[in-house]
Design a protein around this motif. Structure first.
Motif, PDB file in Angstrom:
ATOM      1  N   TRP A   1      21.248   7.186 -38.202  1.00  0.00           N
ATOM      2  CA  TRP A   1      21.692   7.007 -37.139  1.00  0.00           C
ATOM      3  C   TRP A   1      21.252   7.683 -35.931  1.00  0.00           C
ATOM      4  O   TRP A   1      19.939   8.530 -36.377  1.00  0.00           O
ATOM      5  CB  TRP A   1      22.801   7.670 -37.229  1.00  0.00           C
ATOM      6  CG  TRP A   1      23.887   7.738 -36.151  1.00  0.00           C
ATOM      7  CD1 TRP A   1      24.590   6.802 -36.074  1.00  0.00           C
ATOM      8  CD2 TRP A   1      23.954   8.848 -35.008  1.00  0.00           C
ATOM      9  NE1 TRP A   1      25.227   7.135 -34.766  1.00  0.00           N
ATOM     10  CE2 TRP A   1      25.269   8.310 -34.027  1.00  0.00           C
ATOM     11  CE3 TRP A   1      23.272  10.199 -34.539  1.00  0.00           C
ATOM     12  CZ2 TRP A   1      25.237   8.732 -32.942  1.00  0.00           C
ATOM     13  CZ3 TRP A   1      23.445  10.305 -33.738  1.00  0.00           C
ATOM     14  CH2 TRP A   1      24.797  10.127 -32.824  1.00  0.00           C
TER      15      TRP A   1
ATOM     16  N   VAL B   1      22.481  11.039 -41.421  1.00  0.00           N
ATOM     17  CA  VAL B   1      22.829  11.577 -40.234  1.00  0.00           C
ATOM     18  C   VAL B   1      21.040  11.028 -40.141  1.00  0.00           C
ATOM     19  O   VAL B   1      20.918  10.034 -38.006  1.00  0.00           O
ATOM     20  CB  VAL B   1      23.193  12.848 -39.884  1.00  0.00           C
ATOM     21  CG1 VAL B   1      22.204  13.282 -38.685  1.00  0.00           C
ATOM     22  CG2 VAL B   1      24.741  13.182 -40.231  1.00  0.00           C
TER      23      VAL B   1
ATOM     24  N   HIS C   1      28.727  13.948 -36.245  1.00  0.00           N
ATOM     25  CA  HIS C   1      28.048  14.175 -37.883  1.00  0.00           C
ATOM     26  C   HIS C   1      28.068  15.193 -38.766  1.00  0.00           C
ATOM     27  O   HIS C   1      27.234  14.954 -39.764  1.00  0.00           O
ATOM     28  CB  HIS C   1      27.027  12.463 -37.096  1.00  0.00           C
ATOM     29  CG  HIS C   1      27.240  11.282 -37.143  1.00  0.00           C
ATOM     30  ND1 HIS C   1      27.459  11.387 -35.584  1.00  0.00           N
ATOM     31  CD2 HIS C   1      27.205  10.147 -37.537  1.00  0.00           C
ATOM     32  CE1 HIS C   1      27.286  10.513 -35.405  1.00  0.00           C
ATOM     33  NE2 HIS C   1      27.436   9.416 -36.474  1.00  0.00           N
TER      34      HIS C   1
END
Length: 74
Positions: free
Chosen positions: A64, A61, A20
């Motif tokens: 996530w 991010v 990521h």
């Protein structure tokens, strides 16, 4: 924040990358060396993003959640 780090063993050593954080990777002879290098690389990358006022990737991010069993860098 936590980031998924993928470690790969090769015939000549180890590599690591953060899926990521595009373009971020490290390579070394030992797993311990690569763990240190990737941690430094993530910190450097995020600091650069903060300095340039680029919150877009950080926000993505942050939302996530990595799968169980992955090694994470905080």
């Amino acid at each position: 924040m936590k980031y998924l780090i993928v470690y790969e063993k090769s015939n000549t050593g180890w590599g690591a990358y953060a899926p990521h954080l595009p373009g971020l990777g490290a390579a070394g002879k030992t797993l311990d060396e690569v763990k240190d290098l990737i941690r430094e690389a993530v910190e450097f990358h995020l600091e650069g993003m903060r300095q340039h006022g680029d919150p877009s990737l950080i926000s993505t991010v942050a939302q996530w959640t990595p799968p169980k069993g992955g090694h994470n860098v905080e």
